[in-house]
Write an enzyme that holds these catalytic residues in place. Structure first.
Site, mmCIF file in Angstrom:
data_model
loop_
_atom_site.group_PDB
_atom_site.id
_atom_site.type_symbol
_atom_site.label_atom_id
_atom_site.label_comp_id
_atom_site.label_asym_id
_atom_site.label_seq_id
_atom_site.Cartn_x
_atom_site.Cartn_y
_atom_site.Cartn_z
ATOM 1 N N THR A 197 8.499 83.804 41.433
ATOM 2 C CA THR A 197 8.447 83.395 40.039
ATOM 3 C C THR A 197 8.930 81.962 39.962
ATOM 4 O O THR A 197 9.857 81.584 40.675
ATOM 5 C CB THR A 197 9.368 84.309 39.191
ATOM 6 O OG1 THR A 197 8.946 85.658 39.374
ATOM 7 C CG2 THR A 197 9.305 83.966 37.712
ATOM 8 N N ASP A 207 -3.105 75.655 52.079
ATOM 9 C CA ASP A 207 -3.393 76.401 50.850
ATOM 10 C C ASP A 207 -3.728 75.459 49.690
ATOM 11 O O ASP A 207 -3.178 75.577 48.601
ATOM 12 C CB ASP A 207 -2.194 77.296 50.511
ATOM 13 C CG ASP A 207 -2.547 78.402 49.517
ATOM 14 O OD1 ASP A 207 -3.755 78.645 49.291
ATOM 15 O OD2 ASP A 207 -1.622 79.014 48.964
HETATM 16 P P1 ATP Z 1 0.491 81.072 45.134
HETATM 17 O O1 ATP Z 1 1.656 82.003 45.166
HETATM 18 O O2 ATP Z 1 -0.642 81.532 45.955
HETATM 19 O O3 ATP Z 1 0.901 79.656 45.399
HETATM 20 P P2 ATP Z 1 0.333 80.205 42.487
HETATM 21 O O4 ATP Z 1 0.230 78.780 42.952
HETATM 22 O O5 ATP Z 1 -0.425 80.591 41.284
HETATM 23 O O6 ATP Z 1 -0.078 81.140 43.651
HETATM 24 P P3 ATP Z 1 3.184 79.742 42.255
HETATM 25 O O7 ATP Z 1 3.103 78.654 43.259
HETATM 26 O O8 ATP Z 1 4.306 80.706 42.375
HETATM 27 O O9 ATP Z 1 1.845 80.595 42.227
HETATM 28 O O10 ATP Z 1 3.226 79.084 40.829
HETATM 29 C C1 ATP Z 1 3.278 79.862 39.656
HETATM 30 C C2 ATP Z 1 3.015 78.974 38.464
HETATM 31 O O11 ATP Z 1 4.049 78.019 38.326
HETATM 32 C C3 ATP Z 1 1.714 78.207 38.583
HETATM 33 O O12 ATP Z 1 1.029 78.367 37.362
HETATM 34 C C4 ATP Z 1 2.098 76.761 38.726
HETATM 35 O O13 ATP Z 1 1.243 75.975 37.928
HETATM 36 C C5 ATP Z 1 3.537 76.710 38.182
HETATM 37 N N1 ATP Z 1 4.360 75.795 38.988
HETATM 38 C C6 ATP Z 1 4.633 75.898 40.306
HETATM 39 N N2 ATP Z 1 5.410 74.890 40.725
HETATM 40 C C7 ATP Z 1 5.646 74.108 39.642
HETATM 41 C C8 ATP Z 1 6.367 72.869 39.418
HETATM 42 N N3 ATP Z 1 7.005 72.236 40.416
HETATM 43 N N4 ATP Z 1 6.375 72.358 38.175
HETATM 44 C C9 ATP Z 1 5.709 72.977 37.181
HETATM 45 N N5 ATP Z 1 5.010 74.116 37.306
HETATM 46 C C10 ATP Z 1 4.968 74.684 38.528
#
Ligand code: ATP
Ligand code: MG
Length: 275
Positions: free
Chosen positions: A21, A131
């Site tokens: 999360t 990725d």
């Molecule tokens: P995966 O787990 O395969 O990477 P994902 O990229 O959808 O899938 P997360 O990387 O956990 O999942 O990110 C979840 C959400 O949080 C995404 O919608 C992403 O846009 C947001 N997010 C991730 N990192 C940041 C950040 N540094 N600043 C702002 N939003 C972020």
């Protein structure tokens, strides 16, 4: 300046990914805002956890304006790994594509330039991202795109629907990663896989949907994998400019040995439109 997790106050949940999360947090002392990614590991995942912890050490050394900065990594007593990152106010390219659907070519050109420069930096450090996909390309308050999540997101921990999670990631995978036996006998270095993924993302930005055609709205897993393996169904629109078409063709070259490298792509006119 962040010494422990207790320095951070959780503000809101930004989103959920595979096994983790992401929260918007604030440093109680300086009131600076960050993103905090919390990855959960069950007892069976000790090996994976160790691997991620090692990669986290590399992550902290990464320092580029084209890559989302990771400022600190913490362990919790419960076994979670927490990554304190630069907060990217405008979310991801995935969110952007859901709102705007299609992006104009000049915008795609700027995105391509930034991602290629980010990849050049990572590849120069011998890091394969592994990725590249719309949800891992984040946008800050100035509208600048940066690469996020290398090494961290490739681990699928069984929280969300595993098949769905894998679809999300596999959709952008190169033929040699989907089927190493068929495409290179298992010898690919991985760097060219990032270039393939970039090509798929850019095509998606321009056409407004995942660019494998003929798969319908919700393609099944087998159809998707087959399509990537056979490599026959990626269509570049006729209406795109010659620069866009030739750039994306260099990314989506099926044989990874012949695919463009980041150094070659940085010299391409498509990414040098707006300097
Ligand atoms: P995966 O787990 O395969 O990477 P994902 O990229 O959808 O899938 P997360 O990387 O956990 O999942 O990110 C979840 C959400 O949080 C995404 O919608 C992403 O846009 C947001 N997010 C991730 N990192 C940041 C950040 N540094 N600043 C702002 N939003 C972020
Ligand atoms: Mg991610």
């Amino acid at each position: 300046d962040i010494e422990s997790l207790s320095d951070l106050e959780k503000l809101t949940v930004i989103g959920h990914g595979n096994g983790g999360t992401v929260y918007k947090v604030r440093n109680r002392k300086s009131s600076s805002v960050y993103a905090l990614k919390v990855l959960r590991f069950d007892q069976n995942a000790a090996v994976i956890r160790h691997q991620v912890a090692c990669e986290a050490e590399i992550l902290k050394r990464v320092d580029s304006q084209f890559v989302v900065k990771c400022l600190a990594v913490f362990d919790t007593i419960g076994g979670d790994l927490c990554f304190v990152m630069e907060h990217m106010e405008k979310g991801s390219l995935y969110d952007e594509l859901r709102v705007r659907v299609k992006l104009p070519e000049d915008v795609v050109s700027v995105i391509a330039q930034r991602v290629v420069r980010g990849l050049q930096y990572l590849h120069g450090m011998q890091i394969v991202h592994g990725d590249i996909k719309p949800s891992n390309l984040l946008i800050n308050g100035k509208g600048e795109v940066k690469i996020a999540d290398f090494g961290v997101s490739k681990i699928v921990v069984g929280t969300r629907n595993a098949c769905e999670a894998c679809m999300g990631t596999c959709a952008y995978m190169s033929p040699e990663r989907v089927d190493p036996e068929r495409w290179d006998g298992g010898n690919a270095d991985g760097f060219s896989g990032d270039v393939w993924s970039l090509g798929v993302v850019l095509l998606e930005c321009l056409v407004g949907h995942y660019p494998l055609i003929g798969l319908g709205e919700k393609p099944d897993w087998a159809a998707l994998i087959c399509a990537i393996c056979l490599g026959e169904r990626l269509e570049i629109p006729e209406t795109a400019s010659p620069d866009f078409r030739s750039f994306v063709r260099r990314c989506l070259e099926k044989d990874w040995r012949k695919r463009g490298s980041v150094d070659e792509l940085l010299g391409h006119p498509f990414v040098n439109r707006i300097l």
